[in-house]
Design a protein around this motif. Structure first.
Motif, PDB file in Angstrom:
ATOM      1  N   ALA A 125      54.502  15.599  40.780  1.00  0.00           N
ATOM      2  CA  ALA A 125      53.514  15.960  41.786  1.00  0.00           C
ATOM      3  C   ALA A 125      53.771  17.369  42.306  1.00  0.00           C
ATOM      4  O   ALA A 125      54.883  17.699  42.703  1.00  0.00           O
ATOM      5  N   ALA A 126      52.751  18.204  42.275  1.00  0.00           N
ATOM      6  CA  ALA A 126      52.760  19.544  42.865  1.00  0.00           C
ATOM      7  C   ALA A 126      53.729  20.523  42.212  1.00  0.00           C
ATOM      8  O   ALA A 126      54.026  21.577  42.758  1.00  0.00           O
ATOM      9  N   ILE A 179      53.794  29.384  43.653  1.00  0.00           N
ATOM     10  CA  ILE A 179      54.284  30.051  44.864  1.00  0.00           C
ATOM     11  C   ILE A 179      55.440  30.988  44.513  1.00  0.00           C
ATOM     12  O   ILE A 179      55.522  32.109  45.008  1.00  0.00           O
ATOM     13  N   ALA A 213      55.590  24.189  47.979  1.00  0.00           N
ATOM     14  CA  ALA A 213      54.753  23.074  47.513  1.00  0.00           C
ATOM     15  C   ALA A 213      55.305  21.685  47.824  1.00  0.00           C
ATOM     16  O   ALA A 213      54.839  20.693  47.280  1.00  0.00           O
ATOM     17  N   ASN A 272      52.548  19.625  49.298  1.00  0.00           N
ATOM     18  CA  ASN A 272      51.605  19.163  48.261  1.00  0.00           C
ATOM     19  C   ASN A 272      52.180  17.974  47.507  1.00  0.00           C
ATOM     20  O   ASN A 272      51.469  17.032  47.177  1.00  0.00           O
ATOM     21  N   GLN A 273      53.463  18.065  47.209  1.00  0.00           N
ATOM     22  CA  GLN A 273      54.093  17.014  46.414  1.00  0.00           C
ATOM     23  C   GLN A 273      53.925  15.651  47.087  1.00  0.00           C
ATOM     24  O   GLN A 273      53.491  14.688  46.467  1.00  0.00           O
ATOM     25  N   VAL A 330      50.322  14.436  47.072  1.00  0.00           N
ATOM     26  CA  VAL A 330      49.893  13.880  45.788  1.00  0.00           C
ATOM     27  C   VAL A 330      50.430  12.457  45.624  1.00  0.00           C
ATOM     28  O   VAL A 330      49.703  11.544  45.217  1.00  0.00           O
TER      29      VAL A 330
END
Lengths: 317, 459
Positions: free
Chosen positions: A157-158, A165, B142, B145-146, B149
């Motif tokens: 995920a991500a 970034i 992130a 975000n992780q 998700v």
């Protein structure tokens, strides 16, 4: 210390010292104490040395090797004083690192003069692959190289966002096909992008995977193959990232990843946190693959080239 | 390095044949072997030493048992019992009494906090709770975000504030949000931090002070080496956590860190996590961990995995078929699929004691059944249901269809016939029960399952 002047500027040296401070107080600090006051290598000294090495994650086999060699040296040399014993121990360890590793690298030279130079980064989950990629890209960028990062971790995920970034922080190019896409295709396309956009370096990220998952290891082989399909001589480097806090399992990791992708270099991360780093000795002892980089902090500049002489010297200071 | 401690201990005792008592002298070698096995499993060096001292005392206290049990086996039992006792203690459930219950997650970088947070939320959701995930890692790129998700994947809302860099404030607001919106569990995921990073350790301490969690969990990578002791202690000193979570147990690490941590801080291991899928969270079984640390296989987990895939009705149907000697290629194919559902075959085999060594250099992958499958799939439905139909011309057609030689087809059919006969024979023996059909292809698998089932009932 002309040695350090050659390879380390002052700040770098301080980082390494700070990173290893704990190591020092635990590892060779203890050792220095163990050595002091002992005039011969007696059994209790060897016992103590054994315990110091093992509790630093050096591993049984390598520890036994070091002890044997030390004894052998001492037998040859006859009587020695504490300083000499200390020196023999130090050179024994350096020697061990030297014979199993290739030559030290001195700065962030690219593994190949071909352009683009393609680096594939692999490792188990959570060792710091993406962070290492960011730091490495920054180093190349400092040298004025044009760098592209390929988002080959399309699973976690991500992960793609995380690498993006980093590319923004470094100020380099970024190639992605998004999440849940075929990582082999991403790798292929990244090389293509690098060729078409005249990049000097392409660094390709991959999803973390445990070395025991056969299908995932096969996927890695496939990623590597698809890179070669686009550029025959690539990848020029397969960098395996290892977490220094890991115990003896790091050796298994090195073994399996080498089998799957012909790893050409190792990066040892989180050396600022762990009190040990002895795992480096064990790995160097068993693999011909050199340790190239060490991670000593979370900041972008806190990646260093691994230098065994400096590493051991710094521990003994 | 030490594939089976029992083998090595047997070896250490071989020279002692004729002696019928454990003495300080004759167990010295085996004590050393145990210590080495523990160290190779990443158990802290000092702890391994203290532990083996305890084992030594226990062993010397044993009276005149050697006539019935081999000394090596006796030592293994003592070691195993001691290890299990050390890692066990009272059952460690998580405290869900708060309104809402607040759970704080902490650990080093890359230990698997966020993945665990997701798994825990999923686990609680399945227990009819309504969890809220909170994104308090404001540092790693992130990270927010992780967790978002993951939350989406499992259908659990995530509280986040993209612009806010103060994790204490985020956590507090999240709890307020949970109260307003009737969430009953709040899982606060935090940034990874080193135990020697004072600023970050102060931060986690501040978070804990502010939110007063019912449960604080320390997440640790099961591959951690000797340093596990220091880290576990440093975190405990600062946040006094309630339990430990061991992650990445799906690898081949022996997981000695589990013992080191339990020994050092005395906090229970509340969960073990293996795999990246959201449903791979388990409660901790000290006996299994003991076996794993000693490199002795994990038969209990194997059986449980088998049982997970085991369908009682299906087994009854199969049993009937076997009794009537009507087991056909369709059933066989179903069985293959069931085994495959249990996961990676090599890691499954490893769980069986003694198999670890055998499988090390063996390249079994999950495609091992592909050839057999291809053969079955090249048959007509009639052929699959009636193995007797297969004559030479049919076999030739099948060989062409699956791209294998007629010899390979013959060999497979021969094996299938033998297996079928064997199963039919077994079905007539009095001990045969539905459960035995769970893993076909030999009596051994069936026997193990039933044995372990009895064991389970005893618990």
């Amino acid at each position: 210390m002309s040695f350090f002047n050659r390879f380390f500027n002052k700040e770098k040296k301080e980082d390494l010292d700070k990173g290893l401070e704990k190591t020092k107080s635990n590892f060779f600090g203890k050792l220095a104490k163990a050595v002091a006051g002992k005039k011969t290598v007696d059994i209790s000294f060897l016992d103590e040395l054994e315990s110091v090495l093992i509790s630093s994650d050096v591993g049984l086999d390598t520890t036994i090797k070091i002890l044997d060699r030390l004894e052998e040296e001492v037998n040859k040399e006859g009587y020695i004083n504490t300083n000499e014993l200390n020196e023999i121990l130090r050179s024994t360890i350096v020697q061990l690192l030297s014979e199993n590793n290739t030559v030290d690298i001195e700065d962030y030279t690219l593994p190949s003069t071909e352009t683009p130079c393609v680096i594939l980064v692999v490792g188990v989950n959570g060792v710091g692959k993406t962070t290492t990629i960011g730091k490495l890209a920054w180093q190349y960028k400092q040298q004025g190289k044009k760098v592209v990062l390929g988002a080959g971790d399309t699973f976690r995920a991500a992960a793609v966002d995380q690498l993006k970034i980093w590319s923004e922080r470094v100020g380099c190019d970024f190639y992605s096909k998004g999440m849940n896409t075929d990582p082999a295709a991403v790798a292929y396309e990244t090389v293509k992008y690098a060729q078409e956009n005249k990049c000097d370096v392409a660094i390709i990220d991959t999803a973390g995977r445990l070395h025991t998952k056969i299908n995932l290891m096969k996927e890695l082989s496939k990623i590597k193959k698809s890179i070669s399909k686009r550029m025959e001589t690539a990848p020029h480097e397969v960098l395996l990232v290892l977490d220094a806090t890991t115990g003896q399992n790091a050796i298994e990791q090195a073994r399996h990843f080498t089998e799957a992708t012909d790893v050409t270099a190792l990066a040892l991360t989180k050396l600022d946190g762990t009190a040990k780093g002895g795992v480096a000795l064990g790995i160097s002892d068993q693999f011909k693959v050199p340790i190239k980089y060490i991670g000593v902090g979370e900041k972008i500049e806190q990646l260093q080239v691994f230098n065994k002489r400096a590493f051991v010297d710094s521990l003994f200071q | 390095m030490f594939d089976n401690l029992s083998d090595r201990l047997e070896g250490a005792f071989k020279s002692l044949r004729g002696e019928n008592k454990l003495t300080e002298l004759n167990i010295a070698q085996s004590i050393k072997e145990i210590r080495r096995a523990l160290v190779a499993a990443d158990v802290n060096y000092k702890i391994a030493k203290e532990f083996t001292d305890t084992v030594k005392d226990k062993a010397l206290g044993q009276e005149n048992v050697l006539s019935s049990v081999k000394p090596g086996q006796l030592m293994v039992k003592i070691v195993q019992d001691e290890l299990t006792a050390l890692m066990g203690g009272e059952a460690a459930e998580i405290n869900l009494k708060g309104k809402p219950t607040v759970i704080l997650i902490a650990g080093l970088q890359g230990s698997g906090k966020t993945t665990f947070s997701g798994k825990l939320a999923n686990f609680l959701k399945k227990k009819k709770k309504s969890p809220l995930l909170v994104a308090c890692d404001v540092y790693r790129p992130a990270a927010i975000n992780q967790i978002s998700v993951l939350g989406e994947q499992i259908g659990v809302p995530v509280y986040k504030e993209e612009e806010n860099k103060d994790p204490v404030e985020i956590a507090l607001k999240a709890i307020g949000h949970a109260k307003d919106h009737n969430f009953d569990v709040v899982i606060v995921d935090t940034a990874g931090r080193l135990s020697i990073d004072e600023a970050m350790m102060t931060e986690i301490s501040n978070i804990r002070e502010a939110i007063q969690p019912e449960e604080t969990l320390f997440v640790v990578d099961s591959m951690t080496g000797q340093d596990a002791v220091n880290t576990a202690k440093a975190f405990n000193d600062v946040i006094n956590y309630d339990g430990v979570v061991l992650t990445k147990l799906d690898g081949d690490t022996r997981g000695g860190a589990a013992l080191s941590i339990k020994y050092t801080v005395g906090k229970p291991i509340k969960f073990v996590s293996s795999g990246e899928k959201m449903d791979t969270l388990d409660v901790f079984f000290p006996d299994r961990m003991a076996q794993r640390i000693l490199g002795m296989g994990d038969i209990t987990s194997f059986v449980e995995k088998a049982q997970e895939q085991f369908d009682e009705k299906e087994a009854k149907r199969l049993e009937k078929k076997i009794r009537k000697n009507k087991f056909d290629f369709n059933d066989f194919h179903d069985q293959i699929n069931q085994i495959r559902k249990m996961g990676d075959i090599k890691s499954l085999l490893k769980m069986i004691p003694g198999m670890g060594k055998l499988t090390r250099n063996l390249d079994i992958d999950n495609n091992a059944f592909k050839k057999v499958e291809a053969i079955i799939q090249s048959m007509t439905p009639q052929e699959r249901a009636n193995p007797e139909l297969l004559n030479m011309s049919r076999k030739n057609r099948i060989a062409g269809g699956c791209g294998q030689t007629i010899n390979e087809i013959n060999m497979f059919i021969k094996q299938f016939d033998e297996m079928r006969k064997m199963m039919h024979k077994m079905s007539k023996s009095p001990g045969f029960a539905g459960g035995a059909a769970g893993v076909p292809g030999g009596g051994a698998g069936g026997g193990r399952i039933s044995r372990a089932r009895k064991k389970k009932k005893r618990r």
